[in-house]
Write an enzyme that holds these catalytic residues in place. Structure first.
Site, mmCIF file in Angstrom:
data_model
loop_
_atom_site.group_PDB
_atom_site.id
_atom_site.type_symbol
_atom_site.label_atom_id
_atom_site.label_comp_id
_atom_site.label_asym_id
_atom_site.label_seq_id
_atom_site.Cartn_x
_atom_site.Cartn_y
_atom_site.Cartn_z
ATOM 1 C CB CYS A 74 -1.021 -0.073 1.223
ATOM 2 S SG CYS A 74 -1.859 1.466 1.438
ATOM 3 C CB CYS A 198 -5.395 3.711 -4.386
ATOM 4 S SG CYS A 198 -4.564 2.176 -4.607
#
Length: 261
Positions: A74, A198
């Site tokens: 991530c 994101c």
């Protein structure tokens, strides 16, 4: 168990952070992770990140999706973890750490702007209607018109399961704003909904737009729903290297929560 936590966000992508250098956290307890990420009964977050000791590096990153399951890299979470490490006094203005996809380096300035080096990308698969690549997590990148009118949860889920099966992929819808600048909205697997930003997704979009000729510069501005990020890179024939994701990472609050585990 009374758990101390920190809540961070990077362009609206939010995370529960836990200092697990003493290895107290029950890492196999997916229900506990899902509880902490629950926005009604827990702290509320897109994911949970453990900061752990590493034998040779500054720290190790362990990332969980909000459903409680361990996940792939991530980018925004990595940037927030660097800011967390600075808050804990582990680092000052630079970090080297390990994550599920390997080694990462990062810098952080006095305003908590974090520049995170992502993994090299060796291949981008170009299809007629979309591109696919792995930037630490798998990403589908699709150019659209009238981005703000799309039902991201519905269309994202349709592609996430329809094209990629149970393992899935993150789904990014992108629209060009101007030369070197794009808007992006992302359906994130594990969250199974749209997230405000994101990091691996904006990285994927920047590289895919360069590979398809939608942008010529090697510095790309990405406007996610939660804010602006920048991606820089170098082209290496079929792939890309020296990829950096840069943007803010902010402490929202810290506290304690009573957990059943």
């Amino acid at each position: 168990m009374l758990l101390q936590f920190y809540k961070y966000q990077g362009t609206g992508n939010d995370f529960v952070m836990v200092d697990n250098r003493t290895s107290f956290f029950p890492k196999q307890d997916t229900k506990l992770v899902a509880f902490l990420c629950d926005r009604r009964f827990g702290v509320g977050a897109d994911g949970l990140i453990l900061l752990e000791n590493d034998d040779t590096l500054d720290f190790n990153m362990v990332y969980y999706n909000s459903d409680g399951n361990p996940s792939s890299m991530c980018g925004n979470g990595g940037r927030c973890l660097v800011a967390f490490a600075k808050e804990l006094g582990i680092i000052e203005d630079a970090a080297t750490f390990s994550a599920i996809d390997g080694l990462h380096t990062a810098t952080i300035d006095e305003t908590n702007i974090v520049s995170l080096r992502m993994q090299d990308v060796e291949e981008i698969k170009l299809k007629e209607a979309y591109s696919f690549l792995d930037t630490g997590s798998p990403h589908h990148v699709q150019v659209v018109k009238e981005l703000n009118t799309i039902d991201i949860k519905k269309e994202g889920a349709r592609l996430r399961y329809g094209l990629y099966g149970q393992a899935g992929s993150n789904i990014n819808f992108v629209e060009k704003e101007s030369e070197g600048r794009f808007s992006i909205r992302t359906y994130e697997r594990g969250v199974e909904d749209e997230t405000l930003s994101c990091g691996t997704g904006v990285t994927a979009v920047a590289l895919a737009m360069h590979r398809t000729g939608a942008v010529e510069t090697t510095t790309v501005q990405l406007n996610a729903v939660g804010g602006a990020l920048e991606v820089t890179f170098e082209e290496t024939g079929e792939g890309y290297r020296n990829i950096f994701l840069t943007g803010p990472a902010q402490l929202v609050f810290k506290g304690t929560i009573q957990c059943k585990s």
